[in-house]
Design an enzyme around this catalytic site. Structure first.
Site, PDB file in Angstrom:
ATOM      1  N   ASP A  44      10.600  -5.619   6.709  1.00  0.00           N
ATOM      2  CA  ASP A  44      11.084  -4.286   6.350  1.00  0.00           C
ATOM      3  C   ASP A  44      12.238  -3.704   7.162  1.00  0.00           C
ATOM      4  O   ASP A  44      13.192  -3.199   6.608  1.00  0.00           O
ATOM      5  CB  ASP A  44       9.933  -3.281   6.432  1.00  0.00           C
ATOM      6  CG  ASP A  44       8.806  -3.601   5.468  1.00  0.00           C
ATOM      7  OD1 ASP A  44       8.913  -4.573   4.716  1.00  0.00           O
ATOM      8  OD2 ASP A  44       7.820  -2.846   5.481  1.00  0.00           O
ATOM      9  N   GLU A  70      -1.585  -6.619  13.475  1.00  0.00           N
ATOM     10  CA  GLU A  70      -0.571  -6.854  12.447  1.00  0.00           C
ATOM     11  C   GLU A  70       0.604  -7.653  13.021  1.00  0.00           C
ATOM     12  O   GLU A  70       1.128  -8.552  12.369  1.00  0.00           O
ATOM     13  CB  GLU A  70      -0.106  -5.489  11.926  1.00  0.00           C
ATOM     14  CG  GLU A  70       0.802  -5.519  10.713  1.00  0.00           C
ATOM     15  CD  GLU A  70       1.220  -4.115  10.277  1.00  0.00           C
ATOM     16  OE1 GLU A  70       0.842  -3.124  10.962  1.00  0.00           O
ATOM     17  OE2 GLU A  70       1.933  -4.000   9.268  1.00  0.00           O
TER      18      GLU A  70
HETATM   19  C1  DGY Z   1       5.115  -0.289   4.704  1.00  0.00           C
HETATM   20  O1  DGY Z   1       4.692   0.748   4.228  1.00  0.00           O
HETATM   21  O2  DGY Z   1       5.495  -0.410   5.864  1.00  0.00           O
HETATM   22  C2  DGY Z   1       5.126  -1.489   3.851  1.00  0.00           C
HETATM   23  O3  DGY Z   1       5.467  -2.616   4.555  1.00  0.00           O
HETATM   24  C3  DGY Z   1       6.033  -1.298   2.677  1.00  0.00           C
HETATM   25  O4  DGY Z   1       5.872  -2.390   1.865  1.00  0.00           O
END
Ligand code: DGY
Length: 436
Positions: A170, A402
């Site tokens: 992201d 995560e």
């Molecule tokens: C988030 O909300 O960070 C997700 O990775 C978006 O897909």
């Protein structure tokens, strides 16, 4: 060995599984179904609860649009604990979107093809699994057709992503160059992620402005692929995304051959595959950096940065042996220092590296899983083993987080696992890694 870790991993998956037939990536932080999470989760479940693995993928494919598109988030519930939710994304704007599920209007790396093959390889009842695959595989094929027909604007076998959330990585520093070209409005909104996770471990407010801005542009045109290709300020050929498409092509070819009587589809897949492989190798490889890189299709220029995505093509058998050796050399020189765990998500020698912030540096288990497979496949047994042992160590020391700090010195006194805890794909892929 590692019995307790495996037990805990299974417990996480089972607890994150929802009665409506999908698994939360992480309680609270991610309260819906995410595309690539689902794929990795299904691989984990396949080792101990195949019905749930099948259900996970069936639910995902049930949300497919009539044009073959599969969305990145499927909003199974109405919770307002996530932003931006269904009311912001408005998938109903697209005429061919699912009438059954609300979703986003963007996708995520196409994992489903290779996930079906993984499930087949893991299964003990091959006949049953092949029957299951037969019932779902055409949907995956239609998804690949969507990519090649709608997202390969130069007909070169490389598909674009139009949003950083489509990449999966992201807030990668790679996108900084793109954000510098975009003048997004400053939106007023209430984020929810930072009420679950320390803000220093998440993307910034300004980055969220850009993320929302691109969606607004797409929505203005009802998520028309043509309009998005024309107008989105973010239009990228991503080596991770395209490598996964290629890997999934290969899996679909193998599975269709096993099923039989699908010569036309096999031929089509082989055509796409050949074009993709050729262009991937000619356009996305950077000789000087010694690895694959992203290409900015909007501004017509390569984005010359090294990230863990740069090595993902090993997983999809894309480089030849010689190139693979160059890549491994780059990886070990930049990321492989003995005081670092493999494999940071972004070049640790870069000024843009941040060891705590999401995709700007931390180690992610799904990328490690791919690298482990890729390295082993090319015969780099020792480095593959190091990736595996580093993965186990990170989880053993910190828990099923995560993402993780790559710096060894950061671990011990304080926790250096970040983001959400009891994260489903960290659990799922550890189960898979420990099974061989
Ligand atoms: C988030 O909300 O960070 C997700 O990775 C978006 O897909």
């Amino acid at each position: 060995m590692h019995e307790n870790l495996i037990k805990k991993a299974k417990q996480i998956l089972t607890e994150n599984y929802q009665p409506s037939g999908f698994t939360l990536p992480c309680k609270n932080l991610y309260p819906f179904q995410w595309l690539w999470d689902s794929g990795f989760i299904a691989i984990g479940f396949a080792h101990f609860d195949m019905p749930k693995a099948k259900q996970e993928i069936s639910t995902l494919l049930d949300a497919q649009w009539e044009n073959g598109f599969i969305p990145h988030i499927i909003f199974h519930t109405d919770t307002d604990t996530y932003f931006p939710g269904a009311d912001f994304h408005r998938s109903d704007l697209h005429p061919l979107s699912s009438k059954k599920y609300k979703s986003t209007g963007m996708t995520q790396p196409p994992v489903t093809g290779f996930v079906l093959e993984e499930m087949y390889n893991i299964s003990t009842d091959k006949e049953d699994l092949l029957t299951y695959i037969e019932s779902e595989i055409d949907k995956v094929f239609d998804n690949h057709r969507y990519f090649y027909e709608q997202r390969d604007i130069n007909n070169e076998g490389l598909v674009y992503i139009y949003h950083n959330w489509e990449s999966g990585t992201d807030n990668s520093p790679i996108w900084d160059d793109i954000w510098a070209t975009v003048d997004s409005p400053r939106y007023d909104f209430k984020r929810r992620d930072t009420s679950h996770v320390d803000a220093s471990q998440r993307p910034s407010k300004r980055e969220y402005d850009h993320y929302l801005h691109i969606i607004e542009i797409a929505k203005e045109h009802n998520y028309s692929d043509e309009k998005i290709a024309e107008l989105s300020p973010f239009l990228v050929q991503d080596p991770l995304f395209n490598a996964m498409l290629i890997k999934s092509n290969e899996s679909l070819i193998k599975l269709y051959k096993r099923i039989g009587n699908n010569e036309d589809k096999v031929r089509q897949l082989e055509q796409w595959q050949q074009l993709s492989m050729t262009s991937f190798n000619s356009k996305l490889y950077d000789e000087e950096l010694g690895c694959y890189i992203h290409y900015d299709l909007r501004n017509n220029k390569p984005l010359r940065y090294i990230s863990s995505s740069s090595f993902a093509p090993l997983f999809a058998n894309i480089p030849d042996k010689e190139r693979a050796a160059e890549m491994v050399n780059t990886m070990m020189t930049k990321f492989g220092n003995p005081d670092q765990y493999l494999c940071a998500s972004f070049d640790p020698t870069s000024k843009r590296y941040n060891p705590k912030q999401y995709w700007r540096g931390p180690v992610w288990i799904n990328l490690n899983w791919m690298l482990y497979r890729g390295l082993a496949q090319y015969g780099y047994k020792n480095i593959a083993e190091r990736v595996k042992q580093d993965t186990i160590a990170l989880i053993e020391i910190n828990g099923f987080y995560e993402y993780f700090d790559a710096r060894k010195e950061a671990h011990g006194e304080v926790r250096a696992g970040y983001g959400g805890n009891d994260f489903s794909w960290s659990a799922a892929l550890l189960i898979d890694m420990l099974s061989d």
